[in-house]
Design a protein around this motif. Sequence first.
Motif, PDB file in Angstrom:
ATOM      1  N   HIS A  65       0.835  -1.200   0.000  1.00 13.30           N
ATOM      2  CA  HIS A  65       0.000   0.000   0.000  1.00 13.30           C
ATOM      3  C   HIS A  65       0.874   1.256   0.000  1.00 13.30           C
ATOM      4  CE1 HIS A  65       0.444   1.659   4.152  1.00 13.30           C
ATOM      5  NE2 HIS A  65       0.904   0.452   4.373  1.00 13.30           N
ATOM      6  N   SER A 180      -9.858   8.652 -12.142  1.00 13.15           N
ATOM      7  CA  SER A 180     -10.069   7.399 -12.869  1.00 13.15           C
ATOM      8  C   SER A 180     -10.977   7.578 -14.082  1.00 13.15           C
ATOM      9  CB  SER A 180     -10.673   6.347 -11.921  1.00 13.15           C
ATOM     10  OG  SER A 180     -11.879   6.813 -11.352  1.00 13.15           O
ATOM     11  N   TYR A 310     -11.458   1.185 -13.961  1.00 11.64           N
ATOM     12  CA  TYR A 310     -10.276   1.842 -14.528  1.00 11.64           C
ATOM     13  C   TYR A 310      -9.025   1.003 -14.299  1.00 11.64           C
ATOM     14  CZ  TYR A 310      -6.655   5.441 -15.123  1.00 11.64           C
ATOM     15  OH  TYR A 310      -5.544   6.147 -15.519  1.00 11.64           O
ATOM     16  N   ARG A 311      -8.871   0.495 -13.078  1.00  6.60           N
ATOM     17  CA  ARG A 311      -7.704  -0.349 -12.789  1.00  6.60           C
ATOM     18  C   ARG A 311      -7.756  -1.650 -13.594  1.00  6.60           C
ATOM     19  NH1 ARG A 311      -8.828   1.901  -7.801  1.00  6.60           N
ATOM     20  NH2 ARG A 311      -9.915   0.070  -6.983  1.00  6.60           N
ATOM     21  N   TYR A 312      -8.982  -2.153 -13.841  1.00  7.14           N
ATOM     22  CA  TYR A 312      -9.127  -3.356 -14.660  1.00  7.14           C
ATOM     23  C   TYR A 312      -8.637  -3.098 -16.082  1.00  7.14           C
ATOM     24  CZ  TYR A 312     -11.433  -6.730 -17.707  1.00  7.14           C
ATOM     25  OH  TYR A 312     -11.697  -7.659 -18.681  1.00  7.14           O
ATOM     26  N   LEU A 314      -6.406  -1.184 -16.984  1.00  9.49           N
ATOM     27  CA  LEU A 314      -4.946  -1.064 -16.966  1.00  9.49           C
ATOM     28  C   LEU A 314      -4.267  -2.389 -16.612  1.00  9.49           C
ATOM     29  CD1 LEU A 314      -4.534   2.356 -15.093  1.00  9.49           C
ATOM     30  CD2 LEU A 314      -4.486   1.943 -17.561  1.00  9.49           C
ATOM     31  N   GLY A 315      -5.075  -3.426 -16.410  1.00  9.98           N
ATOM     32  CA  GLY A 315      -4.505  -4.718 -16.056  1.00  9.98           C
ATOM     33  C   GLY A 315      -4.015  -4.799 -14.633  1.00  9.98           C
ATOM     34  N   GLN A 316      -4.601  -3.980 -13.746  1.00  8.63           N
ATOM     35  CA  GLN A 316      -4.102  -3.915 -12.368  1.00  8.63           C
ATOM     36  C   GLN A 316      -5.004  -4.624 -11.361  1.00  8.63           C
ATOM     37  OE1 GLN A 316      -3.635   0.286 -11.627  1.00  8.63           O
ATOM     38  NE2 GLN A 316      -1.815   0.462 -12.921  1.00  8.63           N
ATOM     39  N   THR A 317      -5.945  -5.424 -11.839  1.00 11.33           N
ATOM     40  CA  THR A 317      -6.804  -6.176 -10.925  1.00 11.33           C
ATOM     41  C   THR A 317      -6.594  -7.667 -11.153  1.00 11.33           C
ATOM     42  OG1 THR A 317      -8.618  -6.050 -12.527  1.00 11.33           O
ATOM     43  CG2 THR A 317      -8.585  -4.410 -10.772  1.00 11.33           C
ATOM     44  N   VAL A 318      -6.809  -8.433 -10.101  1.00  6.20           N
ATOM     45  CA  VAL A 318      -6.640  -9.876 -10.177  1.00  6.20           C
ATOM     46  C   VAL A 318      -7.892 -10.541  -9.636  1.00  6.20           C
ATOM     47  CG1 VAL A 318      -5.283 -11.851  -9.402  1.00  6.20           C
ATOM     48  CG2 VAL A 318      -4.147  -9.680  -9.858  1.00  6.20           C
TER      49      VAL A 318
END
Length: 343
Positions: A65, A180, A310-312, A314-318
């Motif tokens: 974080h 975002s 938005y994070r999705y 950018l490929g930043q979610t799992v």
Amino acid sequence: MSPTGRTDPPGLDPDRLRAHLERERPGLVRGPLVAELIEGGRSNLTYSVTDGTGRWVVRRPPLGHVLATAHDMRREHRVISALRPTAVPVPETVLLCEDESVLGSPFYVMEFVEGTPYRTAAQLTAIGPERTRRVVLGLADTLVRLHAVDPQAAGLADFGRPDGFLERQLRRWGKQLEASRNRELPGIDALHSALAGALPVSPAPAVVHGDFRLDNVLVGDDDSVRAVLDWEMSTLGDPLTDLGLLVMYSEQEPVPGSPISTTRNAPGHPDPAEIVERYAAGSGRDVSALPWYTAFAYFKLAVILEGIHYRYTLGQTVGAGFDRIGQLVPLFIDNGLATLRKG
């Protein structure tokens, strides 16, 4: 994997935790600790730890974080400790550790409270309509008790800045939206402007939970609220923001594939108007401006969901389900606008 062959959850080393507890609370732990991550947390990480006899809960910020203010263990520990002597059901705190050499970040330990977090209509359906009604109305009663706490008497007089609270909240979430924004969202600016142009006059400030809903409490076998959890957004402010959020979650229709938990279709679930009436009768507060607060809750959740979308992109979610988050945002915008028009 630990030297003993035990698989430890990320972010918590049971051996280092045990050594710290033995230093700070001698005699509390009677043997090696085993830890597991408790699923369902929205932000901060929550673990269950046991020595085979006792059981405790550990809270720490998410791994890696960067926004310390959003994951302030000291604030969470402080508000729970302050509320423990009051009528608000919260776990008993054990200790706060701000030494990052122990677990890699600040953390706190509290007692483990037995109870069920009801997250779905199916869970409530299983207990029947009478118990469902009792559980949900008990949630409203618990909110009344929270907002009845005297911040001064509880040692929380400096826990927030109530003056200008709604204006700051609206500005904050507007900035979150801009951070975002990468696609057209029809109606979002109109909703933000309409909220800004109709700010209600706040009642006397209270301790605000910030995310008060059914799956953030533990319910006992007697259907009473045993503990209110997840205090990371708590502050001093306008108590009706808590009620507006609770109403928003209570009236939200289930959406297939949505990660937003909703329980309103369970038989016996009180409708939002009854929840509001229960709160108004118990608190004595004027709730005539509640449509604004409910619309603000829709706006806030739309911004949160858009941030996840938005994070999705950018490929930043799992994980599963993030591909559908973006489709939900227009629904919350429309509901917010409709709620304001009805008000």
